[in-house]
Write an enzyme that holds these catalytic residues in place. Sequence first.
Site, PDB file in Angstrom:
ATOM      1  N   ASP A   1       0.256  -6.947   5.102  1.00  0.00           N
ATOM      2  CA  ASP A   1      -0.042  -8.438   5.292  1.00  0.00           C
ATOM      3  C   ASP A   1       0.989  -9.190   5.458  1.00  0.00           C
ATOM      4  OD1 ASP A   1      -2.387  -7.258   4.829  1.00  0.00           O
ATOM      5  OD2 ASP A   1      -2.533  -7.997   3.145  1.00  0.00           O
TER       6      ASP A   1
ATOM      7  N   THR B   1       0.775  -1.630  -0.099  1.00  0.00           N
ATOM      8  CA  THR B   1      -0.009   0.254   0.079  1.00  0.00           C
ATOM      9  C   THR B   1       0.729   1.138   0.165  1.00  0.00           C
ATOM     10  OG1 THR B   1      -1.918  -1.334   0.986  1.00  0.00           O
ATOM     11  CG2 THR B   1      -2.144   1.319   1.434  1.00  0.00           C
TER      12      THR B   1
ATOM     13  N   CYS C   1      -1.523 -17.775  21.552  1.00  0.00           N
ATOM     14  CA  CYS C   1      -1.592 -16.902  22.921  1.00  0.00           C
ATOM     15  C   CYS C   1      -0.777 -15.516  21.892  1.00  0.00           C
ATOM     16  CB  CYS C   1      -0.802 -16.417  23.946  1.00  0.00           C
ATOM     17  SG  CYS C   1      -2.064 -17.701  25.454  1.00  0.00           S
TER      18      CYS C   1
ATOM     19  N   ASP D   1       1.628  -7.397  -4.070  1.00  0.00           N
ATOM     20  CA  ASP D   1       0.599  -6.983  -3.370  1.00  0.00           C
ATOM     21  C   ASP D   1       1.895  -8.203  -1.974  1.00  0.00           C
ATOM     22  OD1 ASP D   1      -2.505  -6.556  -2.037  1.00  0.00           O
ATOM     23  OD2 ASP D   1      -1.591  -8.438  -1.042  1.00  0.00           O
ATOM     24  N   SER D   2       1.931  -7.406  -1.046  1.00  0.00           N
ATOM     25  CA  SER D   2       2.951  -8.714   0.104  1.00  0.00           C
ATOM     26  C   SER D   2       2.237 -10.282   0.307  1.00  0.00           C
ATOM     27  CB  SER D   2       3.114  -8.406   0.955  1.00  0.00           C
ATOM     28  OG  SER D   2       1.814  -7.796   2.302  1.00  0.00           O
ATOM     29  N   SER D   3       1.059 -10.164   0.075  1.00  0.00           N
ATOM     30  CA  SER D   3       0.059 -12.183   0.035  1.00  0.00           C
ATOM     31  C   SER D   3       0.423 -13.068  -0.908  1.00  0.00           C
ATOM     32  CB  SER D   3      -1.483 -11.679   0.068  1.00  0.00           C
ATOM     33  OG  SER D   3      -2.167 -10.143   0.544  1.00  0.00           O
TER      34      SER D   3
ATOM     35  N   THR E   1       2.419 -21.371  21.244  1.00  0.00           N
ATOM     36  CA  THR E   1       1.846 -20.682  22.008  1.00  0.00           C
ATOM     37  C   THR E   1       0.574 -20.069  20.552  1.00  0.00           C
ATOM     38  OG1 THR E   1       0.231 -19.968  23.446  1.00  0.00           O
ATOM     39  CG2 THR E   1       1.904 -18.908  23.624  1.00  0.00           C
TER      40      THR E   1
HETATM   41  N1  ASP Z   1      -2.495  -6.535   1.222  1.00  0.00           N
HETATM   42  C1  ASP Z   1      -1.416  -4.959   1.098  1.00  0.00           C
HETATM   43  C2  ASP Z   1       0.389  -5.802   1.138  1.00  0.00           C
HETATM   44  O1  ASP Z   1       0.236  -6.171   1.999  1.00  0.00           O
HETATM   45  C3  ASP Z   1      -1.850  -4.304   2.986  1.00  0.00           C
HETATM   46  C4  ASP Z   1      -0.661  -3.671   2.937  1.00  0.00           C
HETATM   47  O2  ASP Z   1       0.291  -3.044   2.047  1.00  0.00           O
HETATM   48  O3  ASP Z   1      -1.054  -2.252   3.885  1.00  0.00           O
HETATM   49  O4  ASP Z   1       1.217  -5.751   0.150  1.00  0.00           O
END
Ligand code: ASP
Length: 351
Positions: free
Chosen positions: A98, A21, A288, A65-67, A286
Amino acid sequence: MRPDHINSDRSSILLIYTGGTIGMKVDPVLQALTPFDFSQILEEVPELSKFAYRIDSYTFDPLIDSSDVEPSLWIALADLIEERYSDYDGFVILHGTDTMAYSASALSFMIEGLTKPVIFTGSQLPIGIPRTDGKENLISAVEIAAAKDDEGHAVVPEVCICFDNVLIRGNRSRKINSDNFRAFRSENHPPLAEAGINIRYNTALIRKPEDWTSKPVFWKCLDTRVSILKIHPGITPQVVRNILCGPETRAVILETYGAGNAPSKDWFISIVREASEKGKILLNVTQCIAGSVNMDIYATGKSLKSAGVINGYDSTTESALGKLFHLMGKTESNEEVKAELERDLRGEISK
Ligand code: ASP
């Protein structure tokens, strides 16, 4: 915490843009968010020129996109930092939020003996939007990456995440919020710095290299044969067996309850034993968000320990994954990996 350090005006920073982003702005023609050209970074964020640092940029192609981050990106980052290591005083990596905690964790293990800062940052709102958090995050990250102490050494020679005025160790970080500016936390370790009117460094907690003059070792072989099993009520023997005993799996991170507990049912423990006897590396972390695994408190924890499960202490899952990829890439011996998992390699666990 000690007050801020003096920054040398001659510091040089390599700004590496991978996507996410932060690097977006509204294209007036398309009326849509598109990545901006980082070679023009000083025009976009004129505040940076007030530092008088030398700031060069490197943009990955394609931006992602980091996904979509894969270990190949971590290897490419390690390659780039290794190649340019002697040309810069610090590195700032712009990355989507992400998976930033995964990337920062992995890089922390892949670079051993770091003498310069590698600071990840990003933003929740694109840099081209008026209320963006991107400018603050970027400016603080650059200032921290350039900071040197009185002897000319980097103040923070670690892989970190700088976000919302807080600097945290990369392998202690977690993304905890998807729409708040405080997107990252490090619940099991205090921040390494906080940016207020001054940047205040928690110098006592910042790791220093044994030898400032030697170049770090870049470990770029990663073995990704790791699965993650999150224990939950209603989990079935089939699911547990598939994940723990799968032929393609060399290690499994068990995300357990509380202090490292899992169901005490016979079928569960016997599958864990079976996997362990097959030679699988089983690591207990964990679910948590804070606290540590202790397999000596409850009977369920004790049975996991006696079945050969390794204690992940207060490791995050993100860090455990990076540590396993790295250690398994380094050796074919599962026994060596298990022994190293118990050690604190880069400040990732408290023992
Ligand atoms: N989906 C975006 C990413 O991880 C979200 C971000 O940059 O905040 O690339």
